[in-house]
Design an enzyme around this catalytic site. Structure first.
Site, PDB file in Angstrom:
ATOM      1  N   LYS A  51     -81.898  79.016 -60.226  1.00  4.37           N
ATOM      2  CA  LYS A  51     -82.811  77.720 -60.195  1.00  4.37           C
ATOM      3  C   LYS A  51     -84.145  77.937 -59.440  1.00  4.37           C
ATOM      4  O   LYS A  51     -85.275  77.693 -60.046  1.00  4.37           O
ATOM      5  CB  LYS A  51     -82.139  76.498 -59.374  1.00  4.37           C
ATOM      6  CG  LYS A  51     -83.055  75.283 -59.321  1.00  4.37           C
ATOM      7  CD  LYS A  51     -82.433  74.511 -58.096  1.00  4.37           C
ATOM      8  CE  LYS A  51     -83.135  73.187 -57.746  1.00  4.37           C
ATOM      9  NZ  LYS A  51     -84.353  73.947 -56.865  1.00  4.37           N
ATOM     10  N   ASN A  52     -84.063  78.488 -58.319  1.00  2.00           N
ATOM     11  CA  ASN A  52     -85.269  78.687 -57.801  1.00  2.00           C
ATOM     12  C   ASN A  52     -86.454  79.581 -58.178  1.00  2.00           C
ATOM     13  O   ASN A  52     -87.431  79.656 -57.924  1.00  2.00           O
ATOM     14  CB  ASN A  52     -84.962  79.063 -55.887  1.00  2.00           C
ATOM     15  CG  ASN A  52     -84.575  77.870 -55.215  1.00  2.00           C
ATOM     16  OD1 ASN A  52     -84.392  76.630 -55.867  1.00  2.00           O
ATOM     17  ND2 ASN A  52     -83.849  78.154 -54.161  1.00  2.00           N
ATOM     18  N   CYS A  97     -85.866  66.670 -53.262  1.00  2.00           N
ATOM     19  CA  CYS A  97     -85.043  66.288 -52.402  1.00  2.00           C
ATOM     20  C   CYS A  97     -85.721  65.913 -51.008  1.00  2.00           C
ATOM     21  O   CYS A  97     -86.584  66.475 -50.607  1.00  2.00           O
ATOM     22  CB  CYS A  97     -83.987  67.380 -51.787  1.00  2.00           C
ATOM     23  SG  CYS A  97     -82.906  67.571 -53.260  1.00  2.00           S
ATOM     24  N   ARG A 101     -92.552  68.369 -45.652  1.00  2.00           N
ATOM     25  CA  ARG A 101     -92.482  69.617 -46.553  1.00  2.00           C
ATOM     26  C   ARG A 101     -94.038  69.721 -46.978  1.00  2.00           C
ATOM     27  O   ARG A 101     -94.310  69.679 -48.087  1.00  2.00           O
ATOM     28  CB  ARG A 101     -91.753  69.664 -47.736  1.00  2.00           C
ATOM     29  CG  ARG A 101     -90.097  69.637 -47.225  1.00  2.00           C
ATOM     30  CD  ARG A 101     -89.474  69.444 -48.309  1.00  2.00           C
ATOM     31  NE  ARG A 101     -88.798  70.687 -49.292  1.00  2.00           N
ATOM     32  CZ  ARG A 101     -88.196  70.601 -50.310  1.00  2.00           C
ATOM     33  NH1 ARG A 101     -87.890  69.438 -50.858  1.00  2.00           N
ATOM     34  NH2 ARG A 101     -88.096  71.577 -50.912  1.00  2.00           N
ATOM     35  N   PRO A 102     -95.011  69.836 -46.277  1.00  2.00           N
ATOM     36  CA  PRO A 102     -96.345  69.905 -46.459  1.00  2.00           C
ATOM     37  C   PRO A 102     -96.766  70.839 -47.582  1.00  2.00           C
ATOM     38  O   PRO A 102     -96.180  72.023 -47.553  1.00  2.00           O
ATOM     39  CB  PRO A 102     -97.106  69.986 -45.228  1.00  2.00           C
ATOM     40  CG  PRO A 102     -96.230  70.947 -44.064  1.00  2.00           C
ATOM     41  CD  PRO A 102     -94.800  70.299 -44.625  1.00  2.00           C
ATOM     42  N   ILE A 103     -97.940  70.752 -48.220  1.00  2.00           N
ATOM     43  CA  ILE A 103     -98.421  71.716 -49.137  1.00  2.00           C
ATOM     44  C   ILE A 103     -99.783  72.229 -48.572  1.00  2.00           C
ATOM     45  O   ILE A 103    -100.660  72.692 -49.336  1.00  2.00           O
ATOM     46  CB  ILE A 103     -98.346  71.099 -50.623  1.00  2.00           C
ATOM     47  CG1 ILE A 103     -99.477  70.030 -50.797  1.00  2.00           C
ATOM     48  CG2 ILE A 103     -97.166  70.813 -50.953  1.00  2.00           C
ATOM     49  CD1 ILE A 103     -99.928  69.784 -52.100  1.00  2.00           C
ATOM     50  N   ASP A 104    -100.077  72.025 -47.205  1.00  2.00           N
ATOM     51  CA  ASP A 104    -101.262  72.551 -46.709  1.00  2.00           C
ATOM     52  C   ASP A 104    -101.437  74.188 -46.787  1.00  2.00           C
ATOM     53  O   ASP A 104    -102.718  74.468 -47.101  1.00  2.00           O
ATOM     54  CB  ASP A 104    -101.402  72.054 -45.254  1.00  2.00           C
ATOM     55  CG  ASP A 104    -100.331  73.011 -44.481  1.00  2.00           C
ATOM     56  OD1 ASP A 104     -99.371  72.786 -45.249  1.00  2.00           O
ATOM     57  OD2 ASP A 104    -100.498  73.559 -43.342  1.00  2.00           O
ATOM     58  N   GLN A 105    -100.761  74.633 -46.896  1.00  2.00           N
ATOM     59  CA  GLN A 105    -100.604  76.419 -46.952  1.00  2.00           C
ATOM     60  C   GLN A 105    -100.869  76.699 -48.594  1.00  2.00           C
ATOM     61  O   GLN A 105    -101.619  77.500 -48.985  1.00  2.00           O
ATOM     62  CB  GLN A 105     -99.446  77.354 -46.765  1.00  2.00           C
ATOM     63  CG  GLN A 105     -99.171  77.128 -45.367  1.00  2.00           C
ATOM     64  CD  GLN A 105    -100.465  77.429 -44.415  1.00  2.00           C
ATOM     65  OE1 GLN A 105    -100.510  78.528 -44.509  1.00  2.00           O
ATOM     66  NE2 GLN A 105    -100.890  76.467 -43.532  1.00  2.00           N
ATOM     67  N   ASP A 123     -80.801  76.859 -47.900  1.00  2.00           N
ATOM     68  CA  ASP A 123     -79.979  76.257 -48.874  1.00  2.00           C
ATOM     69  C   ASP A 123     -78.514  76.247 -48.828  1.00  2.00           C
ATOM     70  O   ASP A 123     -78.011  75.885 -49.587  1.00  2.00           O
ATOM     71  CB  ASP A 123     -80.525  76.811 -50.187  1.00  2.00           C
ATOM     72  CG  ASP A 123     -81.921  76.231 -50.692  1.00  2.00           C
ATOM     73  OD1 ASP A 123     -82.354  75.262 -49.879  1.00  2.00           O
ATOM     74  OD2 ASP A 123     -82.304  76.483 -51.782  1.00  2.00           O
ATOM     75  N   ILE A 156     -85.638  76.093 -40.798  1.00  2.00           N
ATOM     76  CA  ILE A 156     -86.686  76.022 -41.862  1.00  2.00           C
ATOM     77  C   ILE A 156     -86.715  74.345 -42.150  1.00  2.00           C
ATOM     78  O   ILE A 156     -87.811  73.664 -42.259  1.00  2.00           O
ATOM     79  CB  ILE A 156     -85.970  76.573 -43.276  1.00  2.00           C
ATOM     80  CG1 ILE A 156     -85.373  78.072 -42.828  1.00  2.00           C
ATOM     81  CG2 ILE A 156     -87.047  76.389 -44.087  1.00  2.00           C
ATOM     82  CD1 ILE A 156     -86.659  78.921 -42.542  1.00  2.00           C
ATOM     83  N   ARG A 197     -79.078  68.626 -60.675  1.00  2.00           N
ATOM     84  CA  ARG A 197     -80.516  69.331 -60.674  1.00  2.00           C
ATOM     85  C   ARG A 197     -80.595  70.671 -60.617  1.00  2.00           C
ATOM     86  O   ARG A 197     -81.289  71.370 -61.038  1.00  2.00           O
ATOM     87  CB  ARG A 197     -81.366  68.512 -59.567  1.00  2.00           C
ATOM     88  CG  ARG A 197     -81.917  67.247 -59.721  1.00  2.00           C
ATOM     89  CD  ARG A 197     -82.790  66.939 -58.556  1.00  2.00           C
ATOM     90  NE  ARG A 197     -83.858  68.172 -58.349  1.00  2.00           N
ATOM     91  CZ  ARG A 197     -83.984  68.665 -57.161  1.00  2.00           C
ATOM     92  NH1 ARG A 197     -83.228  68.137 -55.892  1.00  2.00           N
ATOM     93  NH2 ARG A 197     -84.508  69.777 -56.939  1.00  2.00           N
TER      94      ARG A 197
END
Length: 423
Positions: A22-23, A118, A123-127, A308, A330, A400
């Site tokens: 999936k990932n 989920c 879970r920031p997207i700054d990077q 996970d 994590i 999912r």
């Protein structure tokens, strides 16, 4: 709306074949749009996230053909158009953020709604944004959507140090840089097998990427990418989930289509617990495992213990003797499964981000909710262990990411069914 009903405490026997990852898949699909002709992906799991991504592709006028039974997905982006996607389907799953890097790379601009997925805490997207900006893009966040623009002369390669090890930011920066002029060097890159898988696809399409699987990835920009065929790697998280199932209730369960190297940290913990396993080249046989010992676990970036897999392993730990701890470095907030397990009779608690176990525990079936994908896997395993009947709500979260979970468990001898909920 659906629910899963499990009549638990039944021994399991037989074999299960692991589906494509999936990932990987959720990144391979956006990566495929960078080609100028058809890309064929093999081993694609029949999961809800894939159907959601296909709907997004169709909105972009990409031609898609998915043979779910054969696991073959054909993506032809020849007539793809760049349209703003500030809301709707694109915000419903987290992996839609890979369209940011892909659209920026392909069209030089894009509008992408902020991702969902989920609820696992911050879970920031700054990077991701740091990577785009280092290549010369302008990034604005307006009304919950990200507006991406590259300069007139296009993106230019650069040296980028990621402040935290992030799979998403690593892949997004790679996607954005494949057409950038010159060389891009990504330092402190994530090393997950799924990143190697995405880079293998891109290289097969004509990209020049080196170092995938290490913490320094180098990308030489190329002008054009072409179609190709690519087979997705097996899903190490699904494999770990079924290993936990087999260790908990199996008498003789063979798990096939496994890359054992991708599961070394997980398998090591099972061995430490006393699980009876026979490791093959691409399979793992689990025999009946009694008298399990409690262990201490800390999740870490790959090749450490995968975040996970901490939730799917939790019900198995409840069968073990002694005291144990589990720390998720994590996603420390990934503890929604704990109160549900307590409802089933587990002696388990969370204090200051650490999960404490006191076992063994006897679980009793009851009504529980799958609050997220991997918590759902934990509820299924707990239901298989428990005496009596377990009813799981929030099944959409499980679907999912797990291809044919009810069918696979039924084939092993589980008494499990999925039914629609009538109002």
């Amino acid at each position: 709306m659906k629910k899963i009903i499990i009549h638990g405490n039944k021994p399991l026997n037989g074999e299960v074949t692991i589906s494509g990852a999936k990932n990987s898949t959720v990144a391979l699909i956006p990566a495929a749009i960078l080609a100028d002709s058809e890309v064929t992906l093999e081993g694609i799991p029949d999961i809800q996230d894939v159907h959601s991504l296909i709907e997004i592709l169709e909105e972009y006028n990409v031609s898609v053909d998915f043979d779910a039974e054969a696991g073959i997905l054909k993506i032809d982006p020849t007539d793809m158009i760049s349209i703003p996607m500030p809301s709707g389907k694109i915000t419903s799953l987290r992996a839609s953020y890979y369209f940011m890097g892909a659209i920026l790379s392909k069209f030089g601009e894009g509008v992408i709604g902020l991702p969902g997925g989920c609820n696992l805490g911050p879970r920031p997207i700054d990077q991701h944004i740091k990577g785009f900006e280092a290549l010369g893009a302008t990034v604005r966040n307006e009304m919950g959507a990200i507006y991406l623009t590259s300069p007139e002369e296009g993106l230019v390669g650069n040296r980028i140090y990621l402040d935290v090890v992030s799979i998403g930011a690593t892949i997004n920066t790679i996607l954005a840089s494949v057409h950038a002029e010159g060389r891009t060097v990504i330092e402190n890159a994530a090393k997950e097998p799924e990143i190697i898988d995405v880079c293998t696809l891109l290289n097969n399409m004509g990209a020049e990427i080196r170092g995938a699987g290490t913490d320094v990835i180098r990308v030489e920009g190329v002008e054009a990418l072409h179609g190709c065929r690519h087979t997705v790697i097996p899903d190490r998280i699904e494999a770990g989930t079924y290993l936990a199932v087999a260790a908990a209730m199996g008498e003789h369960v063979l798990i096939k289509n496994v890359i054992v190297e991708h599961l070394e940290s997980f398998v090591a913990k099972l061995e430490e617990m006393g699980v009876d396993m026979e490791i093959g080249e691409d399979s793992i046989l689990v025999r009946q495992s009694d008298d399990l010992k409690m262990v201490h676990i800390k999740t870490l970036p790959y090749p450490g213990f995968a975040t996970d897999l901490q939730q799917p392993l939790t019900p198995l730990l409840l069968k073990a003797k002694g005291n144990g701890t589990l720390i998720d470095t994590i996603y420390p907030k990934r503890v929604n499964h704990i109160p549900e397990l307590n409802r089933m009779g587990a002696s388990i608690k969370v204090e200051s981000g650490t999960i404490y176990f006191d076992g063994p525990n006897e679980l009793m079936g009851t009504e529980v909710t799958a609050s997220d994908l991997r918590a759902g896997a934990a509820m299924v395993i707990a239901g298989l262990i428990a005496k009596g009947t377990t009813t799981i709500y929030g099944v959409e979260n499980i679907l999912r990411g797990y291809d044919g979970i009810v069918e696979k468990l039924t084939a092993l001898g589980a008494d499990i069914e999925m039914v629609g909920i009538t109002e």
